[in-house]
Write a protein that holds these residues in place. Structure first.
Motif, short mmCIF file in Angstrom:
data_model
loop_
_atom_site.label_atom_id
_atom_site.label_comp_id
_atom_site.label_asym_id
_atom_site.label_seq_id
_atom_site.Cartn_x
_atom_site.Cartn_y
_atom_site.Cartn_z
N PRO A 69 4.79 5.58 -11.19
CA PRO A 69 4.29 6.47 -10.14
C PRO A 69 2.80 6.75 -10.30
O PRO A 69 2.28 6.76 -11.42
N THR A 70 2.14 7.00 -9.20
CA THR A 70 0.73 7.39 -9.23
C THR A 70 0.58 8.82 -9.72
O THR A 70 -0.29 9.13 -10.54
N ALA A 71 1.42 9.69 -9.20
CA ALA A 71 1.43 11.10 -9.59
C ALA A 71 2.76 11.41 -10.28
O ALA A 71 3.82 11.08 -9.74
N SER B 62 2.73 6.59 -5.11
CA SER B 62 4.06 7.17 -5.20
C SER B 62 3.99 8.38 -6.12
O SER B 62 3.07 8.50 -6.95
N ALA B 63 4.94 9.28 -5.98
CA ALA B 63 4.97 10.50 -6.79
C ALA B 63 6.36 10.68 -7.38
O ALA B 63 7.37 10.50 -6.69
N VAL C 239 9.24 9.18 -5.01
CA VAL C 239 9.14 8.98 -3.56
C VAL C 239 7.79 8.38 -3.18
O VAL C 239 6.80 8.51 -3.91
N GLN C 240 7.78 7.75 -2.01
CA GLN C 240 6.53 7.25 -1.46
C GLN C 240 6.69 6.99 0.03
O GLN C 240 7.81 6.89 0.55
N GLN D 70 -1.05 6.14 1.14
CA GLN D 70 -1.29 7.48 0.61
C GLN D 70 -0.87 8.52 1.64
O GLN D 70 -1.23 8.44 2.80
N PRO D 71 -0.07 9.51 1.24
CA PRO D 71 0.38 10.53 2.19
C PRO D 71 -0.74 11.51 2.52
O PRO D 71 -1.79 11.52 1.88
#
Length: 284
Positions: free
Chosen positions: A93-95, A229-230, A245-246, A252-253
């Motif tokens: 995940p990115t975050a 994704s987070a 989730v993504q 990017q959300p």
């Protein structure tokens, strides 16, 4: 964005907001991207889950090492996985936002008090096939419970800790939103004790470069992609619960609040842990 869970109540009488441990967010403020602001850390060492970090203690006995090899390193994997849903891409995940262990889960701190393996019907019953939170509604596209924890994870350090703490099962559920704009992964990891669960929450942090769980691939559903994704993680007794989730395709959300709301929807399968707690403490 997320803080420690509220007090435990039996079953569904407690609101999902309190049982997920996520505080109501303030509209229009406080949101940040991983590169824009500091990550909050738990006071006592463990990373804060569904938002930042966690602790570890080591049990080193020859018998445990042998048991670990039996549970995780036996190879061969879940034979049903060969013809069913399989692993997606090797991603992190990115975050990543960990949270301190839920204090209300003390009676589930040891798997010896909760020895029965988790089943498909228990983790993914009919009422989690479609999950909703606020404007987001997602459907379960595939689910799998593997008793070979190594086969559904990547990363030598993560796999070593899974072995040390006798990982016996990893449950994965792949969700896709009705508009196919969001995808999510529900993950539950069954370990020997809460100490091990806290350690796994810590090493899942991409900053440790220890590894992660493969997303579960679902036929006909958008695959988890290499974009943004987070993931949100927390120890519940001897279980680790992760929601990841993504936006489909990895775009990017608009804000992390969007990711939090989607993750709150797909956390519904974690209700099985509360059912296990009730069985352990005799309230069900």
């Amino acid at each position: 964005m997320i803080e420690a869970r509220g007090t435990h109540a039996t079953g569904s009488q407690t609101s999902r907001a309190s049982r997920t441990g996520r505080a109501p967010r303030q509209e229009g403020g406080g949101d940040f991207w991983p590169e824009d602001g500091p990550r909050r850390r738990a006071k006592d060492g463990p990373p804060r889950s569904k938002l930042p970090l966690i602790v570890v203690a080591v049990v080193a006995v020859l018998a445990i090492a042998g048991a670990a090899a039996f549970f995780v390193l036996r190879g061969g994997g879940d034979k049903k996985a060969a013809t069913g849903p399989g692993n997606g891409a090797k991603l992190s995940p990115t975050a990543y936002t960990p949270q301190i262990a839920d204090k209300d889960m003390a009676k589930l701190a040891q798997r010896s008090a909760d020895q029965r393996p988790v089943t498909q019907g228990e983790a993914f019953p009919a009422d989690v096939r479609t999950v909703t939170y606020k404007k987001y509604s997602l459907t379960l596209a595939a689910s799998q419970i593997s008793d070979d924890c190594k086969s559904v994870t990547w990363g030598a350090r993560l796999q070593a800790d899974l072995a040390k703490y006798q990982c016996s099962q990893i449950a994965r559920g792949a969700y896709v939103s009705q508009d196919r704009g969001h995808v999510g992964q529900f993950i539950a990891i069954n370990l020997v004790n809460q100490e091990g669960a806290q350690q796994i929450v810590r090493v899942l942090d991409p900053q440790t470069a220890a590894g992660f769980v493969y997303p579960l691939a679902a036929e006909g559903a958008p695959a988890f992609a290499s974009g943004f994704s987070a993931a949100y993680a927390q120890a519940y007794g001897h279980y680790v619960i992760v929601t990841w989730v993504q936006r489909a395709g990895g775009a990017q959300p608009a804000s992390l609040n969007e990711m939090i709301d989607v993750s709150l929807a797909i956390e519904k399968p974690a209700d099985f842990v509360w059912g296990r707690l009730q069985l352990t403490d005799g309230t069900r």
